[in-house]
Write a protein that holds these residues in place. Structure first.
Motif, PDB file in Angstrom:
ATOM      1  N   ILE A  82      11.377 -11.572  -4.014  1.00  0.00           N
ATOM      2  CA  ILE A  82       9.970 -11.356  -3.470  1.00  0.00           C
ATOM      3  C   ILE A  82       8.854 -12.211  -4.034  1.00  0.00           C
ATOM      4  N   ALA A  83       9.453 -13.168  -4.762  1.00  0.00           N
ATOM      5  CA  ALA A  83       8.329 -14.109  -5.410  1.00  0.00           C
ATOM      6  C   ALA A  83       7.457 -14.930  -4.527  1.00  0.00           C
ATOM      7  N   GLY A  84       8.111 -15.044  -3.265  1.00  0.00           N
ATOM      8  CA  GLY A  84       7.383 -15.894  -2.321  1.00  0.00           C
ATOM      9  C   GLY A  84       6.498 -14.879  -1.370  1.00  0.00           C
ATOM     10  N   GLN A  85       6.564 -13.688  -1.463  1.00  0.00           N
ATOM     11  CA  GLN A  85       5.818 -12.629  -0.693  1.00  0.00           C
ATOM     12  C   GLN A  85       4.751 -12.195  -1.604  1.00  0.00           C
ATOM     13  N   ALA A  89       4.470  -9.452  -4.513  1.00  0.00           N
ATOM     14  CA  ALA A  89       4.501 -10.086  -5.851  1.00  0.00           C
ATOM     15  C   ALA A  89       3.257  -9.596  -6.530  1.00  0.00           C
ATOM     16  N   SER A  90       2.337  -9.299  -5.780  1.00  0.00           N
ATOM     17  CA  SER A  90       0.871  -8.951  -6.414  1.00  0.00           C
ATOM     18  C   SER A  90       0.933  -7.527  -6.999  1.00  0.00           C
ATOM     19  N   MET A  91       1.921  -6.798  -6.317  1.00  0.00           N
ATOM     20  CA  MET A  91       1.951  -5.244  -6.837  1.00  0.00           C
ATOM     21  C   MET A  91       3.135  -5.039  -7.654  1.00  0.00           C
ATOM     22  N   THR A  92       3.830  -6.025  -8.402  1.00  0.00           N
ATOM     23  CA  THR A  92       4.929  -6.028  -9.217  1.00  0.00           C
ATOM     24  C   THR A  92       4.464  -6.943 -10.384  1.00  0.00           C
ATOM     25  N   PRO A  93       5.086  -6.479 -11.747  1.00  0.00           N
ATOM     26  CA  PRO A  93       4.674  -7.593 -12.778  1.00  0.00           C
ATOM     27  C   PRO A  93       5.474  -8.792 -12.816  1.00  0.00           C
ATOM     28  N   SER A  94       5.085  -9.901 -13.150  1.00  0.00           N
ATOM     29  CA  SER A  94       5.473 -11.136 -12.981  1.00  0.00           C
ATOM     30  C   SER A  94       6.530 -11.481 -14.083  1.00  0.00           C
ATOM     31  N   PRO A  95       7.871 -11.938 -13.774  1.00  0.00           N
ATOM     32  CA  PRO A  95       8.766 -12.109 -14.759  1.00  0.00           C
ATOM     33  C   PRO A  95       8.246 -13.352 -15.735  1.00  0.00           C
ATOM     34  N   LEU A  96       8.472 -13.314 -16.682  1.00  0.00           N
ATOM     35  CA  LEU A  96       7.949 -14.474 -17.718  1.00  0.00           C
ATOM     36  C   LEU A  96       9.124 -15.030 -18.219  1.00  0.00           C
ATOM     37  N   ARG A 133      -0.937   2.541   0.476  1.00  0.00           N
ATOM     38  CA  ARG A 133      -0.476   1.405  -0.170  1.00  0.00           C
ATOM     39  C   ARG A 133       1.025   1.445  -0.423  1.00  0.00           C
ATOM     40  N   LEU A 134       1.433   2.781  -1.109  1.00  0.00           N
ATOM     41  CA  LEU A 134       2.704   2.900  -1.341  1.00  0.00           C
ATOM     42  C   LEU A 134       3.759   2.692  -0.119  1.00  0.00           C
ATOM     43  N   GLY A 230      -5.364  -1.476  -9.350  1.00  0.00           N
ATOM     44  CA  GLY A 230      -4.552  -0.955  -8.316  1.00  0.00           C
ATOM     45  C   GLY A 230      -3.417  -0.335  -8.753  1.00  0.00           C
ATOM     46  N   ILE A 231      -2.335  -0.224  -7.589  1.00  0.00           N
ATOM     47  CA  ILE A 231      -1.126   0.110  -7.647  1.00  0.00           C
ATOM     48  C   ILE A 231      -0.166  -0.933  -8.029  1.00  0.00           C
ATOM     49  N   TYR A 232       0.631  -0.519  -9.022  1.00  0.00           N
ATOM     50  CA  TYR A 232       1.903  -1.489  -9.266  1.00  0.00           C
ATOM     51  C   TYR A 232       2.987  -0.733  -9.227  1.00  0.00           C
ATOM     52  N   ILE A 233       4.147  -1.384  -8.772  1.00  0.00           N
ATOM     53  CA  ILE A 233       5.524  -0.753  -8.797  1.00  0.00           C
ATOM     54  C   ILE A 233       6.546  -1.442  -9.672  1.00  0.00           C
ATOM     55  N   ILE A 234       7.182  -0.695 -10.544  1.00  0.00           N
ATOM     56  CA  ILE A 234       8.122  -1.201 -11.492  1.00  0.00           C
ATOM     57  C   ILE A 234       9.580  -0.568 -11.464  1.00  0.00           C
TER      58      ILE A 234
END
Length: 323
Positions: A82-85, A89-96, A133-134, A230-234
């Protein structure tokens, strides 16, 4: 190896992950949240904080239950997909950073946040806009054209057992009276209902098939985070290619178990807005999710009386048999 602590944390962050900047030092490592599946730590430095997440060959909360060690690889694959979406991507944590050998994933720390499990005791803890949003997140995720994704078969098999099989065993591994006195007696008629169990078996067999839609795989309030932003999905380690109705059915089931009024549940369906949905299959998956949460190992903090649970279980049975 297990999630590193002490000097080993410095080794992973500085040497293996190359995440520590010049002059950055680790101040503390502490548990981050109450996750069921994995070990999750918040590492705080003098500059920032990051999340370290690692799988073990068992369920972290229930060590007696074996679980696929490689599940964090699937979570990393989900984030990569989903990195290019931008909106997803704004609703999930970024992998480091990610170390496959130890199944250790470093993630962006989303800061002060809480999951949505409070809705089980107070349905007002989720707003109409949050429900929208969900549903939007699921629609956008399910709309992705995904050519390939890890099969995640071991996790699907584990999840299948706990959704479609274990809750309906005539001799289950959990005494439900330890959850709520009298609940075991309520569960018995459902466990001995062969017509119901046969229907659940058919739905479960479909769940095990490989589909074309990328799913979150465990889209319930414990995987939704509320923060000031806001809301994040994990927790995407359950992700797989399957029926879009599964994710949406799980969402609908948990809103129902939280006592969310019917109009707001319809709001989620209207927001998702697609003619591709098989409504009968959606009801099937939602019904099974309700029953497995009432009678299975993965219990929820439901603030319901026995009468309310019995009524909910019968509604779920109808959703499975009459859909």
């Amino acid at each position: 190896m297990e999630l590193p602590l002490g000097e080993d944390v410095i080794h992973f962050l500085a040497d293996k992950f190359n995440l520590l900047s010049p002059g950055e030092t680790i101040l503390k490592a502490e548990k981050a949240g109450e996750g069921n599946m994995n070990v999750v730590l918040r590492i705080t430095t003098n500059f920032r904080s990051v999340i370290l997440k690692q799988s073990r060959p068992f369920v972290h909360k229930y060590p007696q239950i074996p679980a696929p060690f490689e599940r964090i690889s699937v979570e990393k694959a989900f984030y990569d997909t989903i990195a290019g979406q931008t909106r997803l991507a704004s609703m999930t944590p970024s992998p480091l950073a990610f170390d496959e050998e130890s199944q250790l994933l470093a993630l962006e720390d989303l800061g002060a946040s809480s999951d949505f499990t409070a809705i089980y005791s107070d349905s007002a803890k989720i707003t109409d806009s949050e429900i929208v949003r969900l549903a939007e997140f699921l629609f956008e995720l399910h709309s992705l054209q995904v050519d390939s994704f890890p099969s995640n078969t071991p996790m699907k098999v584990l999840n299948h057992a706990h959704i479609f099989s274990i809750p309906f065993l005539e001799t289950p591994p959990i005494n439900l009276n330890s959850v709520q006195p009298g609940l075991e007696e309520i569960a018995q008629p459902f466990r001995y209902d062969n017509v119901l169990k046969k229907a659940i078996g058919v739905i479960g067999n479909r769940y095990l098939l490989t589909g074309k839609t990328l799913l979150h795989g465990d889209f319930y309030p414990g995987s939704w985070l509320k923060s000031a932003d806001g809301i994040y999905i994990i927790d995407t380690e359950f992700a797989f290619l399957g029926d879009r109705e599964f994710d949406l059915g799980v969402l609908i089931a948990h809103l129902a178990m939280a006592g969310i009024e019917e109009g707001k549940i319809h709001l989620a369906l209207e927001t998702y807005e697609t003619t591709e949905l098989i409504l009968s299959l959606l009801r099937n998956y939602a019904g099974v999710e309700i029953l497995r949460r009432l009678f299975g190992v993965a219990q929820l903090p439901l603030m319901l009386t026995l009468e309310e649970k019995f009524k909910l279980a019968n509604l779920a049975k109808t959703m499975i048999l009459d859909a």
